[in-house]
Motif scaffolding. Structure first.
Motif, PDB file in Angstrom:
ATOM      1  N   GLY A   1       4.054   2.784 -14.246  1.00  0.00           N
ATOM      2  CA  GLY A   1       4.188   3.704 -12.945  1.00  0.00           C
ATOM      3  C   GLY A   1       3.107   3.544 -12.168  1.00  0.00           C
ATOM      4  O   GLY A   1       3.221   4.295 -10.889  1.00  0.00           O
ATOM      5  N   PHE A   2       2.056   2.691 -12.236  1.00  0.00           N
ATOM      6  CA  PHE A   2       1.026   2.486 -10.951  1.00  0.00           C
ATOM      7  C   PHE A   2       1.505   1.625  -9.946  1.00  0.00           C
ATOM      8  O   PHE A   2       0.855   1.729  -8.691  1.00  0.00           O
ATOM      9  N   TRP A   3       1.943   0.347 -10.322  1.00  0.00           N
ATOM     10  CA  TRP A   3       2.053  -0.579  -9.265  1.00  0.00           C
ATOM     11  C   TRP A   3       2.661  -0.210  -7.850  1.00  0.00           C
ATOM     12  O   TRP A   3       2.361  -0.671  -6.927  1.00  0.00           O
ATOM     13  N   HIS A   4       3.845   0.670  -7.928  1.00  0.00           N
ATOM     14  CA  HIS A   4       4.466   0.979  -6.724  1.00  0.00           C
ATOM     15  C   HIS A   4       4.100   2.192  -6.220  1.00  0.00           C
ATOM     16  O   HIS A   4       4.610   2.855  -5.255  1.00  0.00           O
ATOM     17  N   GLN A   5       3.113   2.924  -6.465  1.00  0.00           N
ATOM     18  CA  GLN A   5       2.214   4.100  -6.050  1.00  0.00           C
ATOM     19  C   GLN A   5       1.552   3.633  -4.659  1.00  0.00           C
ATOM     20  O   GLN A   5       1.212   2.425  -4.570  1.00  0.00           O
ATOM     21  N   PRO A   6       1.254   4.782  -3.767  1.00  0.00           N
ATOM     22  CA  PRO A   6       0.447   4.207  -2.710  1.00  0.00           C
ATOM     23  C   PRO A   6      -1.057   3.782  -3.300  1.00  0.00           C
ATOM     24  O   PRO A   6      -1.617   4.231  -4.129  1.00  0.00           O
ATOM     25  N   LYS A   7      -1.614   2.871  -2.453  1.00  0.00           N
ATOM     26  CA  LYS A   7      -2.744   2.234  -2.816  1.00  0.00           C
ATOM     27  C   LYS A   7      -3.782   2.244  -1.762  1.00  0.00           C
ATOM     28  O   LYS A   7      -3.767   1.274  -0.856  1.00  0.00           O
ATOM     29  N   PRO A   8      -4.515   3.146  -1.617  1.00  0.00           N
ATOM     30  CA  PRO A   8      -5.628   2.826  -0.296  1.00  0.00           C
ATOM     31  C   PRO A   8      -6.713   2.057  -0.679  1.00  0.00           C
ATOM     32  O   PRO A   8      -7.842   2.485  -1.071  1.00  0.00           O
ATOM     33  N   TRP A   9      -6.418   0.756  -0.503  1.00  0.00           N
ATOM     34  CA  TRP A   9      -7.679  -0.318  -0.806  1.00  0.00           C
ATOM     35  C   TRP A   9      -8.657  -0.268   0.252  1.00  0.00           C
ATOM     36  O   TRP A   9      -8.443  -0.030   1.476  1.00  0.00           O
ATOM     37  N   LEU A  10      -9.860  -0.645   0.008  1.00  0.00           N
ATOM     38  CA  LEU A  10     -10.814  -0.995   0.798  1.00  0.00           C
ATOM     39  C   LEU A  10     -11.726  -2.107   0.562  1.00  0.00           C
ATOM     40  O   LEU A  10     -11.863  -2.459  -0.709  1.00  0.00           O
TER      41      LEU A  10
ATOM     42  N   PRO B   1      -8.303   4.144   7.981  1.00  0.00           N
ATOM     43  CA  PRO B   1      -7.402   5.090   8.939  1.00  0.00           C
ATOM     44  C   PRO B   1      -8.388   5.162  10.513  1.00  0.00           C
ATOM     45  O   PRO B   1      -9.639   4.917  10.489  1.00  0.00           O
ATOM     46  N   GLY B   2      -7.680   5.345  11.587  1.00  0.00           N
ATOM     47  CA  GLY B   2      -8.145   5.518  12.815  1.00  0.00           C
ATOM     48  C   GLY B   2      -8.969   4.674  13.664  1.00  0.00           C
ATOM     49  O   GLY B   2      -9.811   4.751  14.279  1.00  0.00           O
ATOM     50  N   MET B   3      -8.587   3.193  13.264  1.00  0.00           N
ATOM     51  CA  MET B   3      -9.387   2.166  13.852  1.00  0.00           C
ATOM     52  C   MET B   3      -9.078   2.072  15.358  1.00  0.00           C
ATOM     53  O   MET B   3      -7.830   2.221  15.663  1.00  0.00           O
ATOM     54  N   THR B   4      -9.937   2.132  16.211  1.00  0.00           N
ATOM     55  CA  THR B   4      -9.643   2.277  17.779  1.00  0.00           C
ATOM     56  C   THR B   4      -9.918   1.145  18.094  1.00  0.00           C
ATOM     57  O   THR B   4     -10.538   0.076  17.870  1.00  0.00           O
ATOM     58  N   PRO B   5      -9.436   0.790  19.590  1.00  0.00           N
ATOM     59  CA  PRO B   5      -9.546  -0.632  20.317  1.00  0.00           C
ATOM     60  C   PRO B   5     -10.949  -1.175  20.329  1.00  0.00           C
ATOM     61  O   PRO B   5     -11.666  -2.219  20.169  1.00  0.00           O
ATOM     62  N   GLY B   6     -11.861  -0.121  20.546  1.00  0.00           N
ATOM     63  CA  GLY B   6     -13.170  -0.325  20.511  1.00  0.00           C
ATOM     64  C   GLY B   6     -14.022  -0.879  19.292  1.00  0.00           C
ATOM     65  O   GLY B   6     -14.766  -1.516  19.280  1.00  0.00           O
ATOM     66  N   GLU B   7     -13.247  -0.038  18.305  1.00  0.00           N
ATOM     67  CA  GLU B   7     -13.836  -0.523  17.082  1.00  0.00           C
ATOM     68  C   GLU B   7     -13.663  -2.056  16.653  1.00  0.00           C
ATOM     69  O   GLU B   7     -14.178  -2.802  15.808  1.00  0.00           O
ATOM     70  N   TRP B   8     -12.194  -2.314  16.919  1.00  0.00           N
ATOM     71  CA  TRP B   8     -11.839  -3.661  16.684  1.00  0.00           C
ATOM     72  C   TRP B   8     -12.526  -4.749  17.691  1.00  0.00           C
ATOM     73  O   TRP B   8     -13.045  -5.734  17.063  1.00  0.00           O
ATOM     74  N   ARG B   9     -12.971  -4.434  18.826  1.00  0.00           N
ATOM     75  CA  ARG B   9     -13.859  -5.225  19.506  1.00  0.00           C
ATOM     76  C   ARG B   9     -15.362  -5.362  18.947  1.00  0.00           C
ATOM     77  O   ARG B   9     -15.840  -6.413  18.913  1.00  0.00           O
TER      78      ARG B   9
ATOM     79  N   GLY C   1       0.889  -1.172  -0.029  1.00  0.00           N
ATOM     80  CA  GLY C   1       0.052  -0.025  -0.168  1.00  0.00           C
ATOM     81  C   GLY C   1       0.878   1.355  -0.142  1.00  0.00           C
ATOM     82  O   GLY C   1       0.363   2.357  -0.369  1.00  0.00           O
ATOM     83  N   VAL C   2       2.138   1.154   0.530  1.00  0.00           N
ATOM     84  CA  VAL C   2       3.068   2.298   0.400  1.00  0.00           C
ATOM     85  C   VAL C   2       2.217   3.577   1.139  1.00  0.00           C
ATOM     86  O   VAL C   2       2.621   4.767   1.019  1.00  0.00           O
ATOM     87  N   LEU C   3       1.670   3.230   2.187  1.00  0.00           N
ATOM     88  CA  LEU C   3       0.699   4.362   3.203  1.00  0.00           C
ATOM     89  C   LEU C   3       1.492   4.227   4.317  1.00  0.00           C
ATOM     90  O   LEU C   3       1.275   5.379   4.986  1.00  0.00           O
ATOM     91  N   VAL C   4       1.818   3.243   5.091  1.00  0.00           N
ATOM     92  CA  VAL C   4       2.364   3.431   6.597  1.00  0.00           C
ATOM     93  C   VAL C   4       3.877   2.433   6.415  1.00  0.00           C
ATOM     94  O   VAL C   4       3.907   1.748   5.536  1.00  0.00           O
ATOM     95  N   THR C   5       4.637   3.113   6.992  1.00  0.00           N
ATOM     96  CA  THR C   5       6.087   2.603   7.028  1.00  0.00           C
ATOM     97  C   THR C   5       6.394   2.254   8.409  1.00  0.00           C
ATOM     98  O   THR C   5       5.714   2.576   9.215  1.00  0.00           O
ATOM     99  N   GLY C   6       7.587   1.386   8.589  1.00  0.00           N
ATOM    100  CA  GLY C   6       7.765   0.797   9.885  1.00  0.00           C
ATOM    101  C   GLY C   6       9.051  -0.092   9.840  1.00  0.00           C
ATOM    102  O   GLY C   6       8.938  -1.199   9.618  1.00  0.00           O
TER     103      GLY C   6
ATOM    104  N   HIS D   1       0.198  -8.272  -0.098  1.00  0.00           N
ATOM    105  CA  HIS D   1      -0.597  -7.369  -0.777  1.00  0.00           C
ATOM    106  C   HIS D   1      -1.423  -6.684   0.732  1.00  0.00           C
ATOM    107  O   HIS D   1      -2.457  -6.097   0.556  1.00  0.00           O
ATOM    108  N   SER D   2      -0.860  -6.622   1.655  1.00  0.00           N
ATOM    109  CA  SER D   2      -1.104  -5.890   2.711  1.00  0.00           C
ATOM    110  C   SER D   2      -1.221  -4.411   2.497  1.00  0.00           C
ATOM    111  O   SER D   2      -0.046  -4.010   1.914  1.00  0.00           O
ATOM    112  N   SER D   3      -1.872  -3.751   2.707  1.00  0.00           N
ATOM    113  CA  SER D   3      -1.802  -2.042   2.246  1.00  0.00           C
ATOM    114  C   SER D   3      -1.946  -1.155   3.201  1.00  0.00           C
ATOM    115  O   SER D   3      -1.985   0.145   2.877  1.00  0.00           O
ATOM    116  N   TYR D   4      -1.937  -1.535   4.439  1.00  0.00           N
ATOM    117  CA  TYR D   4      -1.882  -0.607   5.716  1.00  0.00           C
ATOM    118  C   TYR D   4      -1.054  -0.810   6.882  1.00  0.00           C
ATOM    119  O   TYR D   4      -1.410  -0.762   7.817  1.00  0.00           O
ATOM    120  N   GLY D   5       0.236  -1.518   6.532  1.00  0.00           N
ATOM    121  CA  GLY D   5       1.045  -1.940   7.486  1.00  0.00           C
ATOM    122  C   GLY D   5       0.723  -3.180   8.338  1.00  0.00           C
ATOM    123  O   GLY D   5       1.471  -3.434   9.223  1.00  0.00           O
TER     124      GLY D   5
END
Length: 499
Positions: A352-361, A460-468, A68-73, A117-121
């Protein structure tokens, strides 16, 4: 604690000589230490390994980003395992030293690049240890309609090996160049889900390294609780190192029929009719642009596999209410159909599309509410929001899915729908934040309608409560399994289920 070096322990820091050899972890300094650095203070010695631990250079950078090239770590180390025991030792080592560890199906910056293909870290492990699954890449055997494989093997590699024996993988994703371990950890969905369930539902046994460092073989009859949790469990309970995959006799041809619809109600009714009446062997759908680019319409991709006798097209199409003048029908060899994404991938990379950021849903909706949700998508969706990607929309049956942590709507609906925004934005598109905001907005709209998310997407912004809330009635079961199989929470932190 010791400063002695093992003859088998090849632990690299990116520089030459014994002084640069990694010998342990300094808890006080939160860093791996070399032989030259080790003498002034204590450190916890690394175990003897059959493979290589790398702590500097391009490998760290490569495992610090994802598809996804949206999150780094960036991890502190990359393990290139020489054996399953290497993984077990390093999981135990991570646990003793307060480190995190995760398997990753990509290959960093190596020339032979493989995808994850994980897109958000989700597969990243910032400051921890990333395991290169591609070093476990052996197909051990194919026999009696099953394959016992290392989970660094890709679906594409297993597919070709099976086809050579007159067999085929089933329940597979559309894109095949993904590690088997990565796919079965998150589920894996494609156009055969109506018949075979997710790709993870074709798994009959696994070898897994739990978060306690134990190597276990699990199946429905041996350690069934671990098997049920780990397959489709997003890497939370162990690192799957081998899998027994169910195969089927391979056809030789594919008849591909693309049907088009101007209104959603007719599209939904025909999609569910095709599925319930078992008319085809592969079934997907999309939201697509009209030919004159004046708006959106719907497409059904209906495919029948066969070997000798071509299917009766009139029977397959009988009673369907598509715009028949627009139908597209083609035939092709079965393998060409399975690998149909490869030419598109080559183009996306070249352009030049493949390695761009990809906000998948990706979302799963009940049949009873899908027609209330999609109009909100249509009202919000601009053609530029997809780039040259696409929006998937197709049904499947709840009863075909067998693992509890691939979450499904907690409704009575047997018919469920997958909705995707698989975006490939134009290079340097300035609207990435709009796309992420749109993902968040659509997710928030979908939740009151009973939807669940597919965890590979970017919300973005998933909280612990949302995961529950996401895990719902399965949340206590999730916690129990986590406490049992990964009590110190060392595995796959990028999912953030427990943050």
């Amino acid at each position: 604690m010791t400063s002695s070096l093992s003859r088998r322990n090849i632990l690299k820091s990116g520089a030459a000589g014994a002084a640069a050899t990694i010998v342990g972890w300094s808890v006080a300094n939160s860093a791996f230490v070399t032989a030259a650095q080790a003498s002034p203070g204590p450190y916890n010695s690394l175990p003897t390994l059959d493979g290589v631990l790398e702590t500097a250079g391009a490998s760290l950078e490569g495992f610090g980003k994802d598809f996804g090239v949206l999150v780094t770590g960036t991890p502190r180390a990359v393990l290139r395992p020489g054996s399953v025991q290497d993984i077990a030792k390093m999981v135990g080592y991570a646990r003793r030293n307060g480190l995190k560890i995760a398997m990753n199906g990509q290959s960093g910056n190596e020339p032979a690049y493989y995808e994850s293909h994980s897109s958000y870290g989700q597969a990243l492990v910032p400051g921890g240890i990333s395991i290169d699954s591609r070093k476990l890449n052996r197909i051990h055997y194919i026999s009696r309609g099953r394959a016992w494989v290392d989970t660094g093997v890709t679906i594409a590699e297993l597919t070709d090996a099976a086809l050579a024996q007159g067999l085929t993988t089933i329940g597979i994703t559309d894109y095949l160049h993904l590690s088997i371990g990565g796919v079965i950890s998150v589920g894996g969905i494609g156009g055969q889900v109506q018949k075979h369930g997710l790709f993870c539902d074709t798994v009959e046994a696994i070898e897994i390294v739990t978060g306690t460092g134990d190597v276990v073989v699990a199946s429905p009859s041996n350690k069934p609780e671990l098997f049920q949790a780990a397959v489709g469990g997003a890497g939370q309970f162990g690192i799957i190192t081998k899998a027994l995959i169910r195969l089927a006799p391979a056809p030789t041809q594919a008849l591909v029929m693309n049907l088009f619809y101007e209104d959603m109600a007719t599209f939904v009714a025909d999609q569910e009719k095709i599925m319930v009446e078992n008319r085809v062997t592969h079934q997907e759908g999309e939201i697509v642009r009209k030919a004159d680019d004046s708006g959106w319409r719907y497409k059904v991709e209906a495919v029948v596999y066969y070997t000798t006798t071509a299917p009766d097209q009139n029977r397959i199409l009988s009673g369907l209410r598509d715009t028949r003048a627009d139908i597209q029908i083609t035939q092709m060899p079965y393998r060409d159909w399975l690998f149909r994404i490869d030419p598109l991938e080559a183009y996306l990379k070249e352009a030049g599309f493949w390695h761009q950021p990809k906000p998948w849903l990706s979302l799963v909706l009940p049949s009873s509410t899908v027609q209330r949700f999609i109009p909100s998508v249509i009202a919000d969706l601009q053609p530029t929001d997809l780039g040259i990607g696409f929006s998937g929309l197709y049904p499947f049956l709840r009863s075909k899915l067998t693992h509890p942590f691939f979450m499904l709507p907690e409704t009575r609906d047997e018919k469920l729908w997958l909705f995707d925004l698989l975006r490939f934005p134009f290079p340097d598109d300035p609207n990435l934040q709009r796309m992420l905001d749109q993902n968040r907005r659509l997710y928030d709209l979908s939740k009151p309608l009973g939807a669940k998310r597919y965890t590979v997407g970017a919300i973005p912004g998933m909280t612990p409560g949302e995961w529950r809330g996401h895990f719902g009635s399965q949340y206590s079961r999730l916690l129990d399994a986590k406490r049992r199989y990964d009590p110190d929470c060392v595995l796959t932190p990028g999912q953030h289920f427990f943050a």
